[in-house]
Design a protein around this motif. Structure first.
Motif, short mmCIF file in Angstrom:
data_model
loop_
_atom_site.label_atom_id
_atom_site.label_comp_id
_atom_site.label_asym_id
_atom_site.label_seq_id
_atom_site.Cartn_x
_atom_site.Cartn_y
_atom_site.Cartn_z
N GLY A 1 0.79 -1.22 0.00
CA GLY A 1 0.00 0.00 0.00
C GLY A 1 0.82 1.27 0.00
N ILE A 2 1.92 1.30 0.74
CA ILE A 2 2.71 2.53 0.83
C ILE A 2 3.36 2.85 -0.50
CG2 ILE A 2 4.73 1.29 1.70
CD1 ILE A 2 3.65 4.92 2.55
N VAL A 3 3.74 1.83 -1.27
CA VAL A 3 4.36 2.06 -2.57
C VAL A 3 3.35 2.67 -3.52
CG1 VAL A 3 5.48 0.96 -4.55
CG2 VAL A 3 6.01 0.17 -2.24
N LYS A 4 2.13 2.14 -3.54
CA LYS A 4 1.08 2.70 -4.39
C LYS A 4 0.77 4.13 -3.99
CE LYS A 4 -2.04 -0.58 -3.85
NZ LYS A 4 -3.31 -1.32 -4.05
N LEU A 5 0.77 4.38 -2.69
CA LEU A 5 0.44 5.72 -2.19
C LEU A 5 1.51 6.73 -2.61
CD1 LEU A 5 -1.82 6.99 -0.52
CD2 LEU A 5 -0.43 6.59 1.52
N ILE A 6 2.77 6.36 -2.50
CA ILE A 6 3.85 7.25 -2.90
C ILE A 6 3.80 7.52 -4.40
CG2 ILE A 6 6.36 7.45 -3.12
CD1 ILE A 6 5.45 7.88 -0.27
N GLN A 7 3.56 6.49 -5.20
CA GLN A 7 3.47 6.67 -6.65
C GLN A 7 2.31 7.59 -7.02
OE1 GLN A 7 3.17 2.58 -7.90
NE2 GLN A 7 5.39 2.33 -8.10
N LYS A 8 1.18 7.38 -6.39
CA LYS A 8 0.01 8.21 -6.67
C LYS A 8 0.27 9.66 -6.28
CE LYS A 8 -5.02 7.95 -6.13
NZ LYS A 8 -6.13 7.21 -5.47
N ALA A 9 0.94 9.84 -5.13
CA ALA A 9 1.24 11.19 -4.67
C ALA A 9 2.19 11.90 -5.62
CB ALA A 9 1.84 11.13 -3.27
N PHE B 1 5.60 16.11 1.57
CA PHE B 1 5.78 14.88 0.80
C PHE B 1 7.26 14.59 0.58
CE2 PHE B 1 5.96 12.85 -3.55
CZ PHE B 1 5.67 11.58 -3.08
N ASN B 2 7.67 13.38 0.95
CA ASN B 2 9.05 12.93 0.72
C ASN B 2 9.01 11.56 0.06
OD1 ASN B 2 11.85 12.32 0.91
ND2 ASN B 2 11.42 11.21 2.80
N GLU B 3 9.55 11.47 -1.15
CA GLU B 3 9.55 10.21 -1.88
C GLU B 3 10.84 9.42 -1.70
OE1 GLU B 3 10.63 10.70 -6.31
OE2 GLU B 3 9.49 12.53 -5.79
N ASN B 4 11.82 9.99 -1.02
CA ASN B 4 13.12 9.33 -0.86
C ASN B 4 13.15 8.54 0.45
OD1 ASN B 4 15.79 8.56 -0.54
ND2 ASN B 4 16.62 10.49 -1.29
N PRO B 5 13.22 7.21 0.40
CA PRO B 5 13.18 6.41 1.63
C PRO B 5 14.43 6.52 2.49
CG PRO B 5 13.61 5.01 -0.26
CD PRO B 5 13.30 6.37 -0.81
N GLU B 6 15.47 7.16 1.98
CA GLU B 6 16.71 7.30 2.74
C GLU B 6 16.77 8.62 3.51
OE1 GLU B 6 19.72 6.72 -0.23
OE2 GLU B 6 19.72 4.54 0.08
N LEU C 1 3.53 12.71 4.51
CA LEU C 1 3.59 11.46 3.77
C LEU C 1 5.03 11.26 3.35
CD1 LEU C 1 2.52 9.00 2.23
CD2 LEU C 1 1.88 10.54 0.36
N THR C 2 5.66 10.22 3.85
CA THR C 2 7.07 10.01 3.58
C THR C 2 7.40 8.55 3.35
OG1 THR C 2 9.32 10.27 4.48
CG2 THR C 2 7.55 9.92 6.07
N ALA C 3 8.32 8.30 2.43
CA ALA C 3 8.82 6.95 2.20
C ALA C 3 9.82 6.56 3.28
CB ALA C 3 9.47 6.85 0.83
N GLY C 4 10.38 7.54 3.95
CA GLY C 4 11.33 7.29 5.02
C GLY C 4 10.66 7.22 6.38
N SER C 5 11.44 7.49 7.42
CA SER C 5 10.92 7.46 8.79
C SER C 5 10.68 8.88 9.30
CB SER C 5 11.92 6.74 9.71
OG SER C 5 12.07 5.40 9.33
N VAL C 6 9.92 8.97 10.37
CA VAL C 6 9.66 10.24 11.04
C VAL C 6 10.12 10.10 12.49
CG1 VAL C 6 7.92 11.91 11.76
CG2 VAL C 6 7.70 10.76 9.55
#
Length: 844
Positions: A645-653, A711-716, A730-735
């Protein structure tokens, strides 16, 4: 005679003249008639050409509309969720978009002479003007609200004017209708959570820093302590969902490889909503793993509504997990730590009843095993699991060998302890002589246990570590968010103190009324209340009657119904709760032979993993919002295939948020930044925390208007928040939330991963059977949302408020214009953004 002939010669001339005149007149008439016929014929031909040209133009317009109807994002930008009450407005918005794609005037080549419009001469083309585009009748939502059927009418005027001839046709009216089906925006992810993460939700009084280079160089590296405080409190208003860390192999018996929702090293987490985890809801470190044996952890998790997880488990010492309503587990409720309590004000409901698989998640149980894990220490005898509501346990505790292989099925709520007059204590299952036959035939063990229970006194063999229905389950008395509907004082003080007053007793304490029967459903035995409760059993010619079984009670009360799984009509509109108190209406009385099976099948289907629309699978969806794992079809490693789900959400965003790059309330993190941790205020480039603080200074919901989409698409890249923030992250990384973080809105975190060709790849936290990884887990290495101190002087409190400062359910529902709390809260948050020109209903 001659004279007469001369006279006749003049008459002939007159006759000729008359005949000539008549013939001329007739010729003129005939010619005029021919000319008029030609004119009429030409005019009729032009009318036909104009008509067909008009129809061609209309068909062209309809083709363009048809192409637009196939656009999956045609509804992007609609500020609300589409339903029966606003579908007309949604279709109007679509038509406005479609009109922009249509030419107001079309030129149609009527004589097939001109190759282009530019080359047409006046007598070569027809001009068709679009006069009106409108919806005919009422749009109809179909396919459960995923599409809308619309009849569209086009009104046009067609003209064919030739300035060199009188045969033009001007402003011929045309009309046509056609049915179309448009997409309705759908998003698998509904933002009804304060926090959702594909990793762990972690809170600790300590902050550890992890150096990836050192990790790669030294497999024993488990982080560096950066900060520590005496107290660290987390206040979350709203639901949370954490997919959580898990071991690679389903058979490994060590439960400490699971993460999820974690409170460690004395942290206290108050979740003022529902808590969901595909892994565990857990406190403290396992004995001797990351801290010395006997370490006083003192962590606490209070869940103000329902708790749903694979396991609810206390690992540490002096820990408390309290649940104000019901606890649902795919696996177990389990106690390992010393002087610790799991207190459930509502019912304990196991969700799994699948003996044939013999896997975790397939047999739910209640396990008070602290004495087993702590060498029968006196403090371990104090640890208690207490349930005030129904006890529904479809599975049971089971024995495994060192490789995790199932070797026998024990009590449903365990364990029974034997104590001889000399004070020697031993769990009954260790007194039993196990054989291979017990693996397939669990009745043998339970028949032997029933014999012993019938022959030994209660003081010699009983269940002192589970306390069921000694106290009444209380329902909410108001709609106050802060106190959990008025339950906070009772659950966290009165209930806990009542448990402590009797824990460690060998027999029922004076003044404590032990129920003769417990309401609920189970297969074999409950070791509880210094005695036992058992279902009926027939095996090998021996029959044992049920002891102390009473029909379900508390789960049938409306105040304990699952409050956020909805029933929808064929249009996709919410029409009620799917699993309200009526779920149990057809369950027979407890003495009916079908009673237990009927209760179990309400949760999960007996003999199979489950029907896709039962309680278990619906709750499972809430634990797997952003990622998923399944039992393998072969081998013993968890199956994590499929789209997460998170991958689809990031792509959609990435696709949709590009429309907001010029909006001052949209903050896009530069994906090209170096790997590391960045404070959100620094990335914003302005006084973000100050603006949010100022926005709240008015003191009202309406005056708080500054909300930011991050919005952050970089998981690093990990984002740090240590101030006041309004909005959605909404982030691919951590908070990382340090003390002082005060958020109104929501956090959605992938928890890290990799990037390949600029695309996000989720990296689920699957641990090897390596205790150093388990230690790193205890220290927050795999957290998607980490709540820890920034320094030794950190104020030690973090707030996340999905309800945006509103304090009662009635306020939230009124302002959100929805009868269901979380849906209303979602409306309130997304409407804040809609007023700023950022429309998020079709993604959140």
């Amino acid at each position: 005679m001659l004279r007469l002939l001369k006279k006749e010669r003049g008459a002939a001339l007159v006759t000729v003249i008359i005949i000539t005149a008549v013939l001329t007149t007739l010729s003129v008439v005939l010619l005029n008639s021919a000319i008029q016929g030609l004119s009429l014929s030409k005019r009729q031909s032009n009318i036909k050409l104009t008509y067909f040209a008009g129809q061609s133009a209309i068909e062209k317009w309809f083709n363009i509309i048809q192409k637009e109807s196939e656009d999956q994002n045609i509804g992007a930008g609609f500020p609300d969720e589409v339903n029966a009450t606003n579908v007309d407005r949604y279709v109007e918005m679509i038509l406005d978009k479609v009109k922009l794609k249509l030419n107001d005037t079309e030129y149609i080549d009527v004589v097939s002479k001109a190759p282009t419009v530019a080359g047409l001469s006046g007598d070569d083309y027809s001009e068709i003007k679009l006069k009106a585009l409108e919806v005919i009748g009422t749009p109809e939502l179909i396919e459960g609200g995923k599409k809308v059927k619309v009849v569209i009418g086009i009104e046009a005027e067609a003209s064919f004017n030739n300035p060199n001839s009188p045969y033009g046709n001007t402003r011929q009216p045309l009309y046509a209708e056609k049915e179309f089906v448009f997409e309705v925006p759908q998003n698998d992810f509904k933002l009804t959570f304060a926090i959702a993460t594909a990793a762990d939700l972690y809170a600790s009084t300590r902050s550890y820093h992890f150096n990836e280079e050192e990790e790669n160089r030294n497999r024993n590296y488990v982080g560096d302590l950066r900060a520590a405080v005496r107290e660290f409190k987390v206040d979350i208003k709203g639901d949370v969902s954490a997919f959580g860390t898990f071991p690679k192999d389903i058979l490994w018996p060590e439960q400490f490889y699971y993460g999820g929702i974690m409170a460690m090293h004395g942290a206290q987490v108050d979740i003022k909503g529902n808590a969901y985890s595909r892994a565990f809801i857990r406190t403290g470190p396992y004995r001797g793993l990351s801290e010395p044996a006997g370490f006083l952890d003192k962590s606490r998790i209070n869940i103000y509504r329902d708790a749903v997880a694979q396991c609810i488990q206390v690992f540490g010492n002096d820990n408390i997990i309290s649940v104000f309503r019901n606890a649902y587990t795919f696996d177990d409720i389990e106690m390992n730590g010393e002087r610790s309590i799991i207190a459930i004000n509502g019912s304990a409901i196991g969700l799994s009843h699948y003996f044939e698989s013999r896997n975790h998640d397939a047999l739910s149980a209640i396990i008070s095993s602290a004495p087993v894990h702590n060498l029968l220490s006196d403090d371990s005898l104090l640890s208690t699991i207490a349930v005030n509501g129904d006890v529904i346990i479809p599975g049971g505790t089971f024995r495994v060998d060192d490789d995790g292989i199932f070797t026998g099925l024990l009590e449903d709520a365990s364990v029974f302890w034997y104590e001889d007059p000399n004070g020697i204590r031993i769990p009954f299952y260790k007194m039993y002589q196990w054989t291979e036959d017990d693996i397939l035939n669990p009745d043998k063990y339970h028949a032997e246990l029933r014999e012993r229970l019938g022959n030994l006194s209660a003081a010699s063999l009983n269940g002192p570590f589970n306390l069921f229905q000694l106290w009444s389950s209380r329902e909410r008395v108001n709609d106050d968010i802060e106190t959990g509907g008025g339950l906070y004082d009772y659950v966290t003080n009165d209930f806990i103190n009542s448990i402590k007053a009797v824990w460690g007793k060998r027999n029922a304490a004076e003044g404590v009324s032990v129920p003769g029967a417990v309401s609920g459903a189970w297969s074999y035995e409950l070791a509880a209340n210094w005695r036992y409760y058992a279902g009926s059993l027939s095996t090998e010619g021996r029959n044992y009657e049920a002891v102390g079984v009473k029909g379900i009670d508390y789960v049938k009360r409306p105040g304990f119904a699952i409050d956020n799984i909805y029933k929808k009509d064929s249009y996709g509109n919410i029409i009620g709760l799917k699993f309200d108190s009526n779920l149990w209406n057809d369950v027979p009385e407890a003495d009916d032979p079908s009673y237990t099976h009927k209760v179990f099948t309400k949760l999960d289907m007996s003999g199979e993993i489950g029907d896709p629309d039962n309680v278990k699978n619906n709750l499972l969806d809430y634990t797997q919002l952003l990622a998923n794992r399944k039992y393998p079809t072969s081998g013993s490693e968890w199956d994590i295939s499929g789209e997460h789900g998170i991958v689809k959400l990031i792509q959609k965003a990435k696709s949709q948020f590009s429309a907001y790059t010029a909006n001052e309330y949209y903050i896009q993190v530069n994906p090209g930044l170096s790997k590391g941790q960045y404070n959100l205020a620094t990335l914003a480039g302005f006084d973000l925390y100050g603006r949010c603080r100022e926005s709240r200074s008015g003191g009202t919901f309406e005056s708080d208007t500054e909300y930011f989409l991050v919005f952050n698409e970089n998981p690093e890249i990990d984002l740090i928040v240590n101030g006041i923030f309004n909005g959605i992250i909404l982030t691919a990384g951590s908070v990382i939330l340090n003390g002082g973080a005060d958020i109104r809105g929501a956090i959605i975190s992938g928890g890290g991963g990799d990037r390949s060709a600029g695309e996000y790849e989720l990296k689920l936290n699957r641990l090897d059977r390596d205790t150093f990884q388990a230690v790193a887990l205890d220290r927050g290495r795999y957290a998607g949302v980490k709540m820890v101190p920034d320094s030794d002087s950190d104020p030690g409190i973090v707030k996340v408020d999905f309800y945006l400062g509103l304090t009662t359910e009635s306020e939230i529902i009124e302002k959100g214009r929805n009868n269901y709390l979380n849906m209303a809260a979602r409306n309130n948050l997304l409407n804040k953004f809609a007023k700023l020109g950022i429309y998020l209903y079709n993604i959140f």
